[in-house]
Write an enzyme that holds these catalytic residues in place. Sequence first.
Site, PDB file in Angstrom:
ATOM      1  N   GLU A   1       0.840  -1.207   0.000  1.00  0.00           N
ATOM      2  CA  GLU A   1       0.000   0.000   0.000  1.00  0.00           C
ATOM      3  C   GLU A   1       0.875   1.258   0.000  1.00  0.00           C
ATOM      4  OE1 GLU A   1      -1.338   1.818   3.404  1.00  0.00           O
ATOM      5  OE2 GLU A   1      -0.934   0.153   4.750  1.00  0.00           O
TER       6      GLU A   1
ATOM      7  N   LYS B   1      -3.382  -1.481  14.170  1.00  0.00           N
ATOM      8  CA  LYS B   1      -2.619  -0.445  14.861  1.00  0.00           C
ATOM      9  C   LYS B   1      -3.070  -0.334  16.319  1.00  0.00           C
ATOM     10  CE  LYS B   1      -3.273   2.286  11.293  1.00  0.00           C
ATOM     11  NZ  LYS B   1      -3.207   1.529  10.044  1.00  0.00           N
TER      12      LYS B   1
END
Length: 309
Positions: A34, A168
């Site tokens: 990404e 995350k």
Amino acid sequence: MVVAGAGPRPLPQFSVSREVADALASGVPVVALESTIISHGLPQPRNLEVAIELEDLVRRGGACPATIAVLDGVPHVGLDEPGLRRVATEPGFRKIGLRDIAPAIASRSSGATTVSATSFLAHRAGLRLFATGGLGGVHRGWVSSQDESADLEVLARTPLTVVCAGVKSILDVPATLQRLETLNVTVLGYRTSTFPGFYLNSTGEPLDWRVEDPAAVAAVVRSRDELGAVSSVVVANAIGLEDQLDPELHDAVLADALAGAERDGVRGQALTPYLLDAMVRGTAGASLEANLAAVRSNVALAAEIAGEL
Ligand code: PSU
Ligand code: MN
């Protein structure tokens, strides 16, 4: 080179780089990468070095890298060096999730793709593997903000293999794991029985499935494909204990970062970059090194899995 997409239906103005097209034609496995982590997740000038380093890691693992982004309204699967440089340095580069791809094409905009947009474009181009740092997920305070990353819903209906270091740690991790279960996304602990914590080796959250090597991942992926199940297989690869952020420092700096976001009224697309940046500053760069160690390890593992698929 601008060619028709190799996905189920051709995309208008869909660019597959020469390197990726050659790899697909000759059966060399391709690993999607990404670009949001490059443009919005890492500081300059380190981000460009990292973008190049990650691609080289994939090549050294015997696979072909395909960094994905939208340039001047054209979705690119595979970027050359000038393309990577644009992602890393161009001011005003947008953050593009799946819902943003169409307006970005229509307005000839440029932007970096998140996990949701990268997954979609990778699948459309016929790729099967994707490596990143940490997935998006349910943000803390979801009850009032309803902020859940679009990453999760796309993983639920895109049959890729996604290697990451969990989600995350700025997120509500137990809530995110619950959503992954609800959405039927398979999560495999790679040589771990607990869910990794992105900057940290473990969140302590138990996982239902554990695998010990790339061949075992490939076996699960083949079973998923034979079944006709459409959700991603998430390979949760923990950062090494020697590379992880000090857990006490992590918790203290994260508490400050979350309080800062609340105080500054940061919401929506800006929240994740704000928190990651606050972690880098609050840890004097240590969180950046941990983030990079995690991404490197995920990219290397993805190349190994590619060899087994
Ligand atoms: N992983 C990283 N750094 C990042 C991201 C992931 O190590 O910056 C990006 C990914 O692109 C992910 C996005 O899709 O953050 C999630 O943003 P949001 O919470 O706004 O959906
Ligand atoms: Mn969000």
